[in-house]
Design an enzyme around this catalytic site. Structure first.
Site, PDB file in Angstrom:
ATOM      1  N   VAL A   6     -83.493  67.968 -37.434  1.00  0.00           N
ATOM      2  CA  VAL A   6     -84.182  69.102 -37.764  1.00  0.00           C
ATOM      3  C   VAL A   6     -85.565  68.932 -37.450  1.00  0.00           C
ATOM      4  O   VAL A   6     -86.230  68.017 -38.077  1.00  0.00           O
ATOM      5  CB  VAL A   6     -83.741  69.374 -39.304  1.00  0.00           C
ATOM      6  CG1 VAL A   6     -84.081  70.917 -39.417  1.00  0.00           C
ATOM      7  CG2 VAL A   6     -82.359  69.260 -39.800  1.00  0.00           C
ATOM      8  N   SER A   7     -85.887  69.776 -36.924  1.00  0.00           N
ATOM      9  CA  SER A   7     -87.410  69.830 -36.333  1.00  0.00           C
ATOM     10  C   SER A   7     -88.039  71.123 -37.032  1.00  0.00           C
ATOM     11  O   SER A   7     -87.525  72.207 -37.156  1.00  0.00           O
ATOM     12  CB  SER A   7     -87.725  70.224 -34.993  1.00  0.00           C
ATOM     13  OG  SER A   7     -88.904  70.324 -34.551  1.00  0.00           O
ATOM     14  N   PRO A   8     -89.454  71.099 -37.481  1.00  0.00           N
ATOM     15  CA  PRO A   8     -90.206  72.317 -38.024  1.00  0.00           C
ATOM     16  C   PRO A   8     -90.776  72.971 -36.765  1.00  0.00           C
ATOM     17  O   PRO A   8     -91.534  74.050 -37.035  1.00  0.00           O
ATOM     18  CB  PRO A   8     -91.259  71.440 -38.893  1.00  0.00           C
ATOM     19  CG  PRO A   8     -91.545  70.291 -38.006  1.00  0.00           C
ATOM     20  CD  PRO A   8     -90.211  69.809 -37.253  1.00  0.00           C
TER      21      PRO A   8
END
Ligand code: NAG
Ligand code: NAG
Ligand code: NAG
Length: 692
Positions: free
Chosen positions: A273-275
């Protein structure tokens, strides 16, 4: 409505079979702010030279009253992850003070996973390679701060009630390996709306008079809004969300780390999961890209993700603000009372020697007549490609399932994988047979720490690494089936053993799969183990301790040179302000001043700051309105001459909207190392200036 709440509330305290007590504590753990490489991106050039946001440890102690034998502590730390050796040392020091109240079974330490904080505390060699080995200053700073936060929480234990809440947050995370996610069975994917979890999970603790004591939030996102070019210590998006929430609840004038109410944003199943929600784009052309298809065609053009802001600071602020606002919304909604006992169960597990039944993710059942096993640790080729949050240094591509003879030759020089390793890890092409390399000491762990802590109806599954979205969902399903009313995954806890993908995601061999070190069935082994731990927790039965993780603390190598000495340039003294502020500023302006300084590595000044902004209250009294831990300040250190030992610091303050007009000054504190030995404090301040 109010009546009902009051009645329910009184009942909870009078009749609860399990009277919950909670203690909260926060302490500064900031690592050495200069000359030490950051942990996370493995970027050799990411050497710290100052502070944007300080690092904190946030501790929560739970028990069922002064005479209860069940107690545990959950700690969320603004660090990349946690490590066995460090946790062991924290426990050793707790035991010196409190006897056996705290022990290896009941201390959960979870790293937030910020990639902008000093490394060198993990001991295992692969993780220390990019840092230049073990860094004692990082290690001792983290231990001192974590210990202090637990002691404060211990001394704060008070009767409390817990409420559980959830909220949806849609625009703060994306999947950075969507093609891996698509490998999961369609029937399983159909049960979920998104390819990452979008739910913020919250527990809040309230006193008998309904005052908020503390809040723990979990939302899956990598704290990689600050990218691998950042050289200022930062707790990144989740750390800033904590500061925002603590200010909102303690009063906006409370300095970071000084408020009574403690609010953590802890890590969970953030593996894929990336911001950076604008997604991966070519560095120069701005075209949408992915790393496997080499879509960026300009020479040396890289493919990486960014956004939603114009630069990494703005992106961090936007994501943090979204996390904070969602958490506040959940806090203001009615919560669910989750009563029940406090409990904890822990086991050390040697992963390479494990067998377990395989798992059917569509039927959600263990397949008892099909046995799978763990492998010795190994890293695949795609590990070296890095991710779109931080591309790797060499010409590796994600999704690699074939090997290259040159890299294999280098690999075999370190340690050659056996035919059995190759088969066990397939289809992962092995880049590093880390489980076989003995020199100079172990490269990656083989024994991991598994824990489930229970506060009433909430099970906290503390996992030794980065579970992907679907891996986390499977673990939650297994624990729910084992009777847990509510489950949350506490990521990067106690041991760091890289990533955990599903078996199906593993076949795609992107970065996360290449870094799933115990082979394709790592998750299935964990599912089986955690199911067993949950049963033991529910039944109150003991589990075997498992094998002791190795202690090689006397073999550690360090190549980071020490601070030699500091000196002030001729005719100047430490703390002299050599670039003064202007006389007048307005909102949004950046005040920038320069001081003659020592190397801030000589003392982390926990809870005491290197820089403060002060406002004149009357003739003689100056009041601190901001510190080097605040968002609006930056503390940057520069070495002028290694030989002469001279250096300077630049301190910036961006004047926020709403700052009362008046007279201000910047105060710098530091320490210098005298050439003949000894470390001495100094301080100095700038001329005063007006804010209008
Ligand atoms: C705890 O134990 C002590 C000594 O046995 C006893 O005096 C005290 O009342 C107990 N406290 C509670 C809250 O049960
Ligand atoms: C603190 O600031 C925030 C945002 O500016 C505001 O919404 C909040 O009401 C303030 N809280 C207090 C206690 O002043
Ligand atoms: C990091 O962010 C800065 C902007 O803050 C940008 O100029 C730079 O290209 C980014 N680098 C990477 C590798 O993401």
């Amino acid at each position: 409505m109010t009546m009902l709440v009051v009645v329910a509330f009184v009942c909870a305290f009078v009749t609860a079979a399990h009277p919950l007590r909670v203690g909260t504590g926060i302490a500064d753990i900031t690592g050495p702010p200069a000359e030490i490489r950051f942990m996370g991106y493995a970027n050799f050039e990411q050497i710290g030279n100052g502070i944007h946001l300080r690092q904190f440890s946030r501790a929560f102690v739970f028990d069922e009253g002064p005479n209860s034998s069940t107690r545990f502590v959950f700690v969320s730390v603004d660090a990349c992850m946690m490590a066995d050796g460090l946790r062991k040392e924290v426990i050793k020091r707790l035991q010196k003070r409190y006897g056996d109240i705290y022990n290896e079974n009941n201390v959960i330490i979870s790293g937030t996973h910020t990639h902008s904080t000093p490394g060198g505390f993990l001991m295992y060699f692969l993780f220390e390679l990019p840092i230049l080995g073990f860094v004692k200053e990082t290690y001792t700073a983290y231990i001192a701060g974590i210990l202090k936060s637990i002691i404060i929480a211990h001394n704060n234990l008070t009767p409390a009630r817990m409420e559980f809440g959830e909220g949806e947050l849609l625009n703060a995370n994306i999947n950075r390996s969507p093609s891996s996610y698509l490998r999961n069975p369609p029937e399983e994917r159909a049960r979920y709306k998104y390819d990452v979890d979008k739910t913020l999970t919250q527990v809040r603790f309230l006193s008998p008079s309904n005052d908020i004591l503390g809040v723990i939030n979990w939302f899956p996102v990598h704290p990689t809004s600050m990218n691998n070019t950042n050289k200022l210590i930062s707790s990144d998006n989740v750390g800033y969300a904590s500061i925002l929430m603590e200010k909102a609840l303690n009063g906006n004038n409370t300095l970071p780390g000084k408020g009574r109410i403690v609010c953590a944003f802890a890590s969970t199943n953030l593996g894929d999961v990336s911001p950076n929600i604008r997604g991966p784009r070519c560095e120069f052309s701005g075209k949408v890209c992915n790393q496997e298809d080499l879509l960026c065609t300009k020479p040396k053009e890289r493919c990486f993700a960014s956004g939603p802001g114009r630069d990494m600071f703005e992106s961090t602020k936007i994501i943090a603000t979204r996390l904070f606002e969602t958490a506040m919304k959940v806090l203001q909604q009615p919560g669910e009372d989750l009563t029940g006992p406090v409990g904890i169960v822990h086991q050390y597990v040697h992963m390479p020697s494990q067998s377990a039944p395989s798992y059917d993710p569509v039927e959600d059942t263990f397949i008892l007549n099909s046995t799978v096993s763990g492998c010795l640790p190994a890293m695949g080729y795609s590990f070296a490609a890095g991710t779109t949050d931080g591309p790797g240094a060499f010409d590796f591509k994600q999704g690699t399932t074939t090997a290259n003879p040159l890299w294999n030759a280098i690999r075999d020089f370190l340690a050659e994988p056996t035919a059995e390793d190759v088969q066990c890890q397939a289809p992962k092409p092995i880049l590093l047979a880390t489980g076989r390399i003995k020199f100079p000491y172990p490269w990656q762990p083989q024994i991991v720490s598994l824990t489930i802590g229970r506060i009433g109806g909430l099970y906290i599954a503390a996992v030794p690494g980065e579970f992907t979205s679907m891996s986390g969902r499977r673990l939650k399903r297994v624990l729910s089936a084992a009777g847990a009313p509510r489950v949350v995954i506490a990521g990067l806890s106690n041991t760091y053993s890289d990533y955990i993908t599903t078996y199906e995601e593993y076949q795609e061999q992107r970065y996360e799969a290449a870094s799933t070190i115990f082979g394709p069935h790592t998750l299935e082994i964990y599912l089986h183990k955690y199911a067993m731990l949950a049963e033991a927790l529910a039944a109150g039965t003991e589990v075997e301790r498992g094998p002791e993780p190795p202690d090689f603390s006397d073999q550690l190598i360090t190549l980071v040179p020490p601070v030699l000495w500091d000196a002030a340039p001729w005719k100047q003294e430490f703390g002299d302000c050599v670039k003064q502020p202007q006389q007048e500023y307005s909102y949004g302006d950046v005040v920038s001043v320069t001081f003659v300084s020592g190397n801030p590595r000589s003392s982390p000044r926990h809870g005491r700051w290197y820089a403060t902004v002060e406002k004149r209250e009357d003739e003689e009294a100056w009041v601190v309105v901001a510190t080097d831990a605040d968002w609006e300040t930056k503390f940057m250190w520069f070495r002028n001459s290694q030989i002469l030992g001279t250096s300077h610091v630049v301190i910036e303050w961006e004047i926020p909207q709403g700052t009362p007009s008046g007279t201000y000054r910047i105060h710098h504190y530091g320490n210098y190392k005298y050439i003949l030995g000894g470390i001495y404090p100094y301080h100095g301040f700038s001329d005063s200036f007006e804010v209008r």
